[in-house]
Design an enzyme around this catalytic site. Sequence first.
Site, PDB file in Angstrom:
ATOM      1  CB  CYS A 117      -0.933   0.013   1.203  1.00 25.54           C
ATOM      2  SG  CYS A 117      -2.353   1.118   0.951  1.00 25.54           S
ATOM      3  CB  CYS A 119      -1.837   4.872   3.411  1.00 29.28           C
ATOM      4  SG  CYS A 119      -1.887   3.243   4.140  1.00 29.28           S
ATOM      5  CE  LYS A 200      -7.890  -1.214   4.330  1.00 31.98           C
ATOM      6  NZ  LYS A 200      -6.465  -0.982   4.069  1.00 31.98           N
ATOM      7  NE  ARG A 210      -6.713   4.491   8.825  1.00 38.49           N
ATOM      8  CZ  ARG A 210      -7.882   4.855   8.310  1.00 38.49           C
ATOM      9  NH1 ARG A 210      -8.451   5.987   8.706  1.00 38.49           N
ATOM     10  NH2 ARG A 210      -8.474   4.104   7.417  1.00 38.49           N
ATOM     11  NE  ARG A 222      -6.744   4.779   4.805  1.00 35.31           N
ATOM     12  CZ  ARG A 222      -5.676   5.564   4.844  1.00 35.31           C
ATOM     13  NH1 ARG A 222      -5.495   6.514   3.958  1.00 35.31           N
ATOM     14  NH2 ARG A 222      -4.786   5.408   5.808  1.00 35.31           N
ATOM     15  CE  LYS A 253      -7.380  -3.644   7.547  1.00 31.82           C
ATOM     16  NZ  LYS A 253      -6.400  -2.877   6.868  1.00 31.82           N
ATOM     17  CB  SER A 279      -5.159  -1.862  15.135  1.00 30.40           C
ATOM     18  OG  SER A 279      -5.943  -0.948  14.377  1.00 30.40           O
ATOM     19  CE1 TYR A 318      -1.355  -5.560  14.262  1.00 28.29           C
ATOM     20  CE2 TYR A 318      -3.763  -5.611  14.275  1.00 28.29           C
ATOM     21  CZ  TYR A 318      -2.572  -5.209  13.698  1.00 28.29           C
ATOM     22  OH  TYR A 318      -2.603  -4.481  12.532  1.00 28.29           O
TER      23      TYR A 318
HETATM   24  C1  PBG Z   1      -2.913   0.069   4.867  1.00 29.07           C
HETATM   25  C2  PBG Z   1      -3.492  -0.774   5.952  1.00 29.07           C
HETATM   26  C3  PBG Z   1      -4.323  -0.376   7.008  1.00 29.07           C
HETATM   27  C4  PBG Z   1      -4.496  -1.518   7.803  1.00 29.07           C
HETATM   28  C5  PBG Z   1      -3.812  -2.551   7.183  1.00 29.07           C
HETATM   29  N1  PBG Z   1      -3.221  -2.072   6.031  1.00 29.07           N
HETATM   30  C6  PBG Z   1      -4.836   0.947   7.402  1.00 29.07           C
HETATM   31  C7  PBG Z   1      -5.911   1.611   6.647  1.00 29.07           C
HETATM   32  O1  PBG Z   1      -6.475   1.109   5.679  1.00 29.07           O
HETATM   33  O2  PBG Z   1      -6.188   2.745   7.026  1.00 29.07           O
HETATM   34  C8  PBG Z   1      -5.268  -1.588   9.093  1.00 29.07           C
HETATM   35  C9  PBG Z   1      -4.885  -2.694  10.002  1.00 29.07           C
HETATM   36  C10 PBG Z   1      -5.379  -2.591  11.391  1.00 29.07           C
HETATM   37  O3  PBG Z   1      -6.153  -1.703  11.784  1.00 29.07           O
HETATM   38  O4  PBG Z   1      -4.974  -3.458  12.158  1.00 29.07           O
HETATM   39  N2  PBG Z   1      -3.754   0.438   3.859  1.00 29.07           N
END
Ligand code: PBG
Length: 328
Positions: A117, A119, A200, A210, A222, A253, A279, A318
């Site tokens: 990614c 970001c 997602k 983040r 997003r 996700k 997370s 995690y």
């Molecule tokens: C990157 C990404 C994200 C997560 C995994 N890959 C963040 C997002 O999309 O903002 C989130 C993982 C998590 O919250 O554990 N694009």
Amino acid sequence: MNLTDRPRRLRRDGLREMVSETDVDASDLVAPVFVDATTDERVPIESMPGHERVPVSDAVARVEEVLETGVEAVMLFGIPESKDERGTRAWAEDGVVQEATRRVTAETDAYVITDVCLCEYTDHGHCGVLEEGASEGEERLTVKNDETLDLLGKISTSHAEAGADMVAPSGMMDGMVGAIRESLDDAGFSDVPIMSYAAKYESAFYGPFRDAADGAPAFGDRRHYQMDPGNRREALREVRLDVEQGADVLMVKPALPYLDIVRDLREEFDHPVAAYNVSGEYAMLHAASEKGWLNLEEVAMESLVSMKRAGADLILTYFAEDVADRLD
Ligand code: PBG
């Protein structure tokens, strides 16, 4: 009273386990690992107790800790030393994930999956290249889809060159799986599978991540590329497109708030299904247990069981190390 059907008979000691329908195995789990090029010591992640960002020099040691628990796979995330408009450090040969991947695959037996990614690498924190002239506060900001695809292809190939066993694109760009498949194949990596973050959602459960990966959008959100949490049929449409483009593993996700989607994928497709226990799902259980309101070990295990029961074959979590340690 003549009760012939008594399900409780099967719940007695010795039998309950034997007839158990759902198991969580260490081999189902993938542990996320954060590698940070801006630090030379480990930095604890406050909102994710027990997790740290580790310098590249500690990547091998960190992965060895994971392997010791019985977990065999890791997902690498990188925090680059610098960011720019296009996220160029994401495909640098000496980039943070490339370096870490090279070391970890050379020195350990871990199965290494890399998050693909932009970001964490762009200075604006969005998952792709922005529309010309987009600026802070602009309402109609968009990430340019097709221009971003070329970059995702480059990132994936650079990860494979560094030795990644699998790549996992998470940017929710249309056509990302096809573009990545093509560049991997062109570069001679037709054996490297793609785990697509296929469904997602635009979720508030990513908050702690983040902070951890320093990937929050500097402005806007997003919503114009991640999915609306209310949409279920659309998830099947998204996933179908990824399947047509050659995705090998299909991910949903977040996990807990989207178990119906996990089940839908299980029923609709024959591909392996992955659930990403994100997370925020981790943080909320920790927060409640710190208050003494929940038993952490039990709710963590129950969460993972629910994901498997819904139909997930593998889980990114995690909790991987803690749970595997106890299964041992
Ligand atoms: C990157 C990404 C994200 C997560 C995994 N890959 C963040 C997002 O999309 O903002 C989130 C993982 C998590 O919250 O554990 N694009």
